[in-house]
Design an enzyme around this catalytic site. Sequence first.
Site, mmCIF file in Angstrom:
data_model
loop_
_atom_site.group_PDB
_atom_site.id
_atom_site.type_symbol
_atom_site.label_atom_id
_atom_site.label_comp_id
_atom_site.label_asym_id
_atom_site.label_seq_id
_atom_site.Cartn_x
_atom_site.Cartn_y
_atom_site.Cartn_z
ATOM 1 C CE LYS A 113 17.011 -8.790 46.135
ATOM 2 N NZ LYS A 113 16.925 -8.146 45.123
ATOM 3 N N GLY A 227 3.125 -5.529 41.525
ATOM 4 C CA GLY A 227 3.705 -4.822 42.784
ATOM 5 C C GLY A 227 4.564 -3.537 42.190
HETATM 6 N N1 GLU Z 1 15.631 -4.851 44.400
HETATM 7 C C1 GLU Z 1 15.873 -3.996 43.201
HETATM 8 C C2 GLU Z 1 16.736 -5.088 42.356
HETATM 9 O O1 GLU Z 1 16.356 -6.270 42.501
HETATM 10 C C3 GLU Z 1 16.616 -2.858 43.417
HETATM 11 C C4 GLU Z 1 17.956 -3.220 44.131
HETATM 12 C C5 GLU Z 1 18.620 -1.628 44.341
HETATM 13 O O2 GLU Z 1 18.206 -0.693 43.839
HETATM 14 O O3 GLU Z 1 19.676 -1.795 45.033
HETATM 15 O O4 GLU Z 1 17.284 -5.044 41.514
#
Ligand code: GLU
Length: 422
Positions: A113, A227
């Site tokens: 992340k 969102g």
């Molecule tokens: N931000 C999204 C999540 O928390 C998508 C992550 C992704 O597609 O890599 O799952």
Amino acid sequence: MPQRNASTRLKVNPFDSMVASVTEAAKTLKLSPNLLPILTSPERMVEVRVPLRHDDGTVSVYEGYRVQYSSARGPYKGGIRYHQNVDLDEVKALAGWMAWKCAVVDVPYGGGKGGIAIDPKPLSVGELERLTRTFTRRIAPFVGPHVDIPAPDVNTNSQTMAWFMDEYSRTTGQHDFGVITGKPLQLGGSLGRDTATAQGGAYVLLRHLAKQDRKAQGLTVAIQGFGNAGRHAATILEQAGLTIVAVSDSQGGIYNPKGLNLAHVGLAKDEHGSVTKYCGAQAVSNEALLGLEIDILIPAALEHQLTTTTAGTVKASIILELANGPTTPEADRMLEQNGTIVIPDILANAGGVTVSYFEWTQNISGHYWTAREVQDRLKERMEQSYEAIAQMAKEQTVSLRRAAYLVAVTRVAEALAQRGGL
Ligand code: GLU
């Protein structure tokens, strides 16, 4: 450093919450104690300074992060968020949740992340682009289509992904569509990626209701957050026959027990910046929304909204966690004791990363899928994942969250053991 807002800071650290779930699963599974420190700490944490030249010529420097939690099952994978509350502990927690989420839906990725501690709302498009390009250059040595693949998250979108892909491709001198997912369709994006998180959650919820012999028709829903996840969830669930009675954004919420006109709520958001500008509903705070008299509650905003203070007010019988980490461990225990069914984040919101995986597969192969193919495969994977977790919950007589962690931790631990080399 930016200050995490007082209520979150004083109460529970999101990284501790994530570690608590993993530790509990590891104990139940009787994993070797040697594995626990590996499962509960990130492999790499990249911290960068991101200077931004504002339109008025002044320069500010922001903190940026990319945490690479686990690569046991494949390349690191997870979004990039722009938010004033971003800090290292939050990004570490979110990176860990990605590793467990990818394991739950069995996509061949680890977890990661990233984020920048900035409120992006006052920034112009030019400022956002410069910020994104500088951040990309700072973390470029650590990412790549087979190394670490970012995606959208809170306050980032397909345009942000396009800038990231373009800047990264400039540094490598080749078209690297597969370095990031959630891109626009013209630049290697996948059909169905924009609605995937919400759609995946809807598939799981509808499957759960069908299993309980409950009709979806007419069930009332409140959604915290409007969102990417929350907004699409409202539309998709309304199409499935549910009634959306409350939604909110960072400025507050709106509630009408008879149901909201979603087209008008969307207009209020797009033209006036907030759902609170919608006429035809009463105002409700983000906190009070959690305690409304409804059937299904969907936290789709930030982590730690359901706390020991708010969990006791919940009247919904089902919580579908589209946000990452919306429930503190203590609140989770309270909900379990009250008989509330929580469909946990690492299952409920895994549709996003699932279609990210489809997008990456299309980028790598150069063959693009139809919308139908994406939907069919997403539905199949979400329903299978739900069934596997529901089965585990039944066998072990545990909650869906505990079951999801048992499945995820087993898969990651097996991959670690099979790789060896420790
Ligand atoms: N931000 C999204 C999540 O928390 C998508 C992550 C992704 O597609 O890599 O799952």
